[in-house]
Design an enzyme around this catalytic site. Sequence first.
Site, PDB file in Angstrom:
ATOM      1  N   TYR A 135       0.861  -1.190   0.000  1.00 23.80           N
ATOM      2  CA  TYR A 135       0.000   0.000   0.000  1.00 23.80           C
ATOM      3  C   TYR A 135       0.895   1.237   0.000  1.00 23.80           C
ATOM      4  CZ  TYR A 135      -4.049  -2.967   1.037  1.00 23.80           C
ATOM      5  OH  TYR A 135      -5.040  -3.904   0.974  1.00 23.80           O
ATOM      6  N   GLU A 136       0.461   2.285  -0.697  1.00 26.35           N
ATOM      7  CA  GLU A 136       1.348   3.430  -0.924  1.00 26.35           C
ATOM      8  C   GLU A 136       1.716   4.179   0.360  1.00 26.35           C
ATOM      9  OE1 GLU A 136      -1.066   5.322  -3.787  1.00 26.35           O
ATOM     10  OE2 GLU A 136      -2.317   6.364  -2.346  1.00 26.35           O
ATOM     11  N   SER A 137       0.959   3.987   1.433  1.00 27.16           N
ATOM     12  CA  SER A 137       1.301   4.664   2.684  1.00 27.16           C
ATOM     13  C   SER A 137       2.542   4.055   3.334  1.00 27.16           C
ATOM     14  CB  SER A 137       0.113   4.607   3.643  1.00 27.16           C
ATOM     15  OG  SER A 137      -0.232   3.259   3.901  1.00 27.16           O
TER      16      SER A 137
END
Lengths: 259, 286
Positions: free
Chosen positions: A49-51
Amino acid sequence: MNYTTNEIMTVAAARRLPDGAVCFVGIGLPSTAANLARLTHAPDALLIYESGPVGAKPDVLPLSIGDGELADTADMVIPTPEIFRYWLQGGRVDVGFLGTAQIDRFANLNTTVIGPYDHPKVRLPGAGGAPEIASNAKEVLIIVKQSARTFVKTLDFVTSAGHLDGGDARERLKIPGKGPVAVITDLCILEPDPVSKELTVVSLHAGVSPEQVRAATGWPVQFAANLVETAAPTERELSTLRALQQRTALAHGTATASE
Amino acid sequence: MSDIVTLREAIAHLVRDGDCVAMEGFTHLIPSAAGHEVIRQGKKDLYLVRMTPDLIYDQLIGMGCASRLRFSWGGNPGVGSLHRLRDAVERGWPQPLALEEHGHADMANAYVAGAANLPFSVLRGYQGSDLPRYNRNIRFLRCPFTDEELAVSPAIRPDVTVIHAQKADRRGNVLLWGILGVQKEAAMAAKRVIVTVEQIVERLDAPPNACILPRAVVSAVCLQPGGAFPSYAHGYYTRDNPFYIAWDDIARERETFLAWMRRHVLETQDFDEFRRVLGETQRKAP
């Protein structure tokens, strides 16, 4: 066994994720499908996930892209710049899993504006990580509900490149990834034609007619000569999906999330 | 060197009208209390930077604090639109907002470049996207070694970066963990850094390789337990998802938004009072 159009969409999308793949996951429908894949045929898929979470194994679906559940269940949590620089741009992502607000016949995506950019009719959230996922992931899966408002002849704005104007357009621009390899909707599955790259219906979900697909598409959509029917969800796929959504609803009062 | 001060003092002394301000936190550790204090003090003409403008930027924009926004995804995560951001962009209310729109990868890179004191960042991206056509700050450069065309954009160098973290020690060293987003880079790129924290402790007792912002890069540390609400602080409290959903209704219309901001932010002294008043109004609501 009865199932909804949303369920067959999610199940059909999940099946496209190979076990062991490194998958860059967008929030919402892509996250639901990727986690269903992980919980069924693809236990070794590595979800990013990009976070920052790498190898996330959420027990309930995240409402936001940075829920604590993702960090708690990940193999590691790295800073966002490393996600984009070392993993995505570094060429380590096999599959990018994206949703969209609008899509055209070459699977280009718009998540920026409806109407002119400077005076938009609707201001959408914007690019997020999508443009570089669409270009740098080795291949891209798109999951989106099909309607004439979403499947449009001409995009108001190209946020993320699909196959651009078709043919070898991506190679000419030296875009690293192969681009969209399938679009999975609540009505059917479309794949780009091997040569023209125009989206072609290759599989209809049970009970869906070609007319329904035509009515939900803003261009004269092509059908493959060897059109098939999408295999119905198995007992295991359906019960796993329903249990996941039930746990999610209990955890934060909503069954799915949308970016 | 960091001083331990009140949030009111920190915002008053370190945030100036017209500043470039980055409040970061990727869903996690969003500095909501600091955002409220900027609104209370009526700061104007801010150039806001943030990868994912969410509720605090919706509030700052709706209250007329901002004239420009550099961002890559502006929405209410898991819920939908930011109505105040949309109203500013679609109808210029309460004032026009100039947008400078990038992708996440580019924004993250631009913070890294800012932290490294470079003028621009380099990215393999935007091929085929319309974004460079509408944002003159996305340009292309030919690699002198390989001839590959690469995207570049200006480094982010905030006048002030504001973040929330779990802990600081009494000397002003800051420790954060969980989803880190771009907070370290945003802090290292900034001229001044304000950090609100859940807790101030004698010793951080952090393992090697922990994410620590040493006091040398932090201007002010402010004790503000709960200061990320409705976002979360890993190890302290979870995200208040119902509040994100409720915000959709509060912010949809100008009048309900202004009334809510008056009652909960302008007429409260600080974030602690905000939380008390919010608790009361939530109990009264059906």
